[in-house]
Motif scaffolding. Structure first.
Motif, PDB file in Angstrom:
ATOM      1  N   LEU A 114      -2.709  -7.818  15.690  1.00 22.60           N
ATOM      2  CA  LEU A 114      -2.240  -7.157  14.468  1.00 22.60           C
ATOM      3  C   LEU A 114      -3.223  -7.337  13.325  1.00 22.60           C
ATOM      4  O   LEU A 114      -4.113  -8.167  13.383  1.00 22.60           O
ATOM      5  CB  LEU A 114      -0.942  -7.809  14.016  1.00 22.60           C
ATOM      6  CG  LEU A 114       0.380  -7.318  14.531  1.00 22.60           C
ATOM      7  CD1 LEU A 114       1.470  -7.991  13.729  1.00 22.60           C
ATOM      8  CD2 LEU A 114       0.490  -5.818  14.359  1.00 22.60           C
ATOM      9  N   TYR A 115      -2.983  -6.582  12.289  1.00 22.87           N
ATOM     10  CA  TYR A 115      -3.758  -6.747  11.055  1.00 22.87           C
ATOM     11  C   TYR A 115      -3.466  -8.125  10.497  1.00 22.87           C
ATOM     12  O   TYR A 115      -2.326  -8.556  10.501  1.00 22.87           O
ATOM     13  CB  TYR A 115      -3.319  -5.703  10.035  1.00 22.87           C
ATOM     14  CG  TYR A 115      -3.288  -4.349  10.644  1.00 22.87           C
ATOM     15  CD1 TYR A 115      -4.437  -3.584  10.697  1.00 22.87           C
ATOM     16  CD2 TYR A 115      -2.125  -3.852  11.226  1.00 22.87           C
ATOM     17  CE1 TYR A 115      -4.431  -2.354  11.316  1.00 22.87           C
ATOM     18  CE2 TYR A 115      -2.106  -2.628  11.838  1.00 22.87           C
ATOM     19  CZ  TYR A 115      -3.260  -1.884  11.884  1.00 22.87           C
ATOM     20  OH  TYR A 115      -3.254  -0.671  12.506  1.00 22.87           O
ATOM     21  N   PHE A 116      -4.485  -8.779   9.989  1.00 22.72           N
ATOM     22  CA  PHE A 116      -4.321 -10.138   9.461  1.00 22.72           C
ATOM     23  C   PHE A 116      -3.140 -10.307   8.532  1.00 22.72           C
ATOM     24  O   PHE A 116      -2.266 -11.101   8.754  1.00 22.72           O
ATOM     25  CB  PHE A 116      -5.567 -10.545   8.666  1.00 22.72           C
ATOM     26  CG  PHE A 116      -6.689 -10.974   9.536  1.00 22.72           C
ATOM     27  CD1 PHE A 116      -6.448 -11.627  10.726  1.00 22.72           C
ATOM     28  CD2 PHE A 116      -7.994 -10.720   9.160  1.00 22.72           C
ATOM     29  CE1 PHE A 116      -7.493 -12.018  11.535  1.00 22.72           C
ATOM     30  CE2 PHE A 116      -9.051 -11.107   9.960  1.00 22.72           C
ATOM     31  CZ  PHE A 116      -8.796 -11.753  11.147  1.00 22.72           C
ATOM     32  N   TYR A 117      -3.140  -9.521   7.479  1.00 22.62           N
ATOM     33  CA  TYR A 117      -2.167  -9.801   6.435  1.00 22.62           C
ATOM     34  C   TYR A 117      -0.729  -9.615   6.925  1.00 22.62           C
ATOM     35  O   TYR A 117       0.160 -10.315   6.536  1.00 22.62           O
ATOM     36  CB  TYR A 117      -2.433  -8.964   5.181  1.00 22.62           C
ATOM     37  CG  TYR A 117      -2.101  -7.508   5.312  1.00 22.62           C
ATOM     38  CD1 TYR A 117      -0.885  -7.019   4.845  1.00 22.62           C
ATOM     39  CD2 TYR A 117      -2.984  -6.609   5.894  1.00 22.62           C
ATOM     40  CE1 TYR A 117      -0.566  -5.687   4.958  1.00 22.62           C
ATOM     41  CE2 TYR A 117      -2.670  -5.280   6.017  1.00 22.62           C
ATOM     42  CZ  TYR A 117      -1.464  -4.818   5.538  1.00 22.62           C
ATOM     43  OH  TYR A 117      -1.142  -3.504   5.671  1.00 22.62           O
ATOM     44  N   ARG A 118      -0.579  -8.661   7.865  1.00 24.60           N
ATOM     45  CA  ARG A 118       0.778  -8.433   8.360  1.00 24.60           C
ATOM     46  C   ARG A 118       1.226  -9.613   9.217  1.00 24.60           C
ATOM     47  O   ARG A 118       2.341 -10.073   9.095  1.00 24.60           O
ATOM     48  CB  ARG A 118       0.841  -7.143   9.154  1.00 24.60           C
ATOM     49  CG  ARG A 118       0.736  -5.944   8.246  1.00 24.60           C
ATOM     50  CD  ARG A 118       0.511  -4.701   9.040  1.00 24.60           C
ATOM     51  NE  ARG A 118       1.660  -4.319   9.829  1.00 24.60           N
ATOM     52  CZ  ARG A 118       1.582  -3.491  10.848  1.00 24.60           C
ATOM     53  NH1 ARG A 118       0.431  -3.002  11.218  1.00 24.60           N
ATOM     54  NH2 ARG A 118       2.664  -3.166  11.515  1.00 24.60           N
ATOM     55  N   GLU A 119       0.332 -10.081  10.039  1.00 30.64           N
ATOM     56  CA  GLU A 119       0.685 -11.183  10.912  1.00 30.64           C
ATOM     57  C   GLU A 119       1.007 -12.442  10.103  1.00 30.64           C
ATOM     58  O   GLU A 119       1.953 -13.155  10.392  1.00 30.64           O
ATOM     59  CB  GLU A 119      -0.461 -11.463  11.879  1.00 30.64           C
ATOM     60  CG  GLU A 119      -0.040 -12.319  13.044  1.00 30.64           C
ATOM     61  CD  GLU A 119      -0.982 -12.157  14.223  1.00 30.64           C
ATOM     62  OE1 GLU A 119      -0.616 -12.623  15.303  1.00 30.64           O
ATOM     63  OE2 GLU A 119      -2.059 -11.569  14.061  1.00 30.64           O
ATOM     64  N   ASN A 120       0.200 -12.669   9.064  1.00 33.79           N
ATOM     65  CA  ASN A 120       0.430 -13.846   8.230  1.00 33.79           C
ATOM     66  C   ASN A 120       1.748 -13.768   7.488  1.00 33.79           C
ATOM     67  O   ASN A 120       2.501 -14.719   7.435  1.00 33.79           O
ATOM     68  CB  ASN A 120      -0.691 -14.000   7.185  1.00 33.79           C
ATOM     69  CG  ASN A 120      -1.968 -14.442   7.865  1.00 33.79           C
ATOM     70  OD1 ASN A 120      -1.932 -14.892   9.007  1.00 33.79           O
ATOM     71  ND2 ASN A 120      -3.081 -14.302   7.183  1.00 33.79           N
TER      72      ASN A 120
END
Ligand SMILES: [Zn+2]
Ligand SMILES: [Zn+2]
Length: 222
Positions: A114-120
């Protein structure tokens, strides 16, 4: 006990019809539309999801399995439930009777990072969740072989296949501990929705450059 208390405080509602009781009632589950299988390279119909002979490329996908039709409003609501309400039970439920045959025996199941920010932000990756359910059913090992090395714009905000392809170009890489260990392997890539397919095709390219021999995709809907 905690589960019972929780259900009492937040009664479950069907993502399909809104009826109280279950996350997905039996009627809505039975009524979900099954997807037509498509070629992962050109997006046109293809029996069993095999890549058309004329679409085959050295670093391209070998086939794609899609389970449900994303045009079905119930399916959209379910996918939102998985994505935004982090509903793991829903993943189990929609994959319940799931069975398929590709003619391949896969070595690894790999989720599309996933995209970094979404996963975080969520700490929940629906593709990973799907991979673990499917892995258990198929008795295939789930491995986090790929990682996203840079942040990209969310694909759903980008229009057009070409722009989406540009957006993910070069953003995935094979994790260090898997380098030189993938020669001749067969991988099943897992993601929730296959829209343009740009992410899966880019992941496939990276895997095949590393020596992976066969790559199929599996998506919950398209
Ligand atoms: Zn329902
Ligand atoms: Zn094709």
């Amino acid at each position: 006990m905690l589960g019972i208390v929780f259900d009492f405080l937040f009664p479950k509602k069907c993502y399909g019809c809104g009826e109280y009781g279950k996350d997905l009632c039996g009627k809505c589950f039975r009524e979900l539309s099954i997807a037509d299988q498509i070629c992962p390279e050109c997006g046109e119909e293809s029996p069993m999801g095999w890549t058309h002979e004329e679409c085959k490329k050295k670093l391209g996908m070998d086939g794609l399995i899609v389970i449900y039709d994303y045009q079905d409003v119930k399916m959209r609501s379910i996918i939102d439930g998985i994505k935004f309400d982090f509903n793991k039970e829903l993943v189990e439920r929609v994959l319940k009777n799931f069975r398929f045959e590709t003619g391949e025996n896969f070595d690894y199941l790999v989720s599309v990072p996933l995209y970094f920010y979404r996963e975080n932000w969520r700490g929940f990756n629906q593709a990973e969740e799907m991979a673990s359910v499917v892995g258990r059913k198929m008795e295939v090992e789930v491995k986090e072989i790929l990682r996203r090395k840079q942040k990209t714009k969310q694909q759903s905000l980008i229009l057009g296949r070409e722009m989406r392809e540009k957006n993910v170009k070069g953003v995935f890489e094979v994790r260090k501990n898997f380098k030189k260990k993938l020669r001749g392997k067969r991988v099943l890539l897992v993601d929730d929705v296959f829209t343009s397919g740009a992410d899966m095709r880019e992941c496939t390219k990276i895997l095949k450059k590393e020596g992976v021999r066969v790559v199929w995709g599996l998506a919950l809907a398209h």
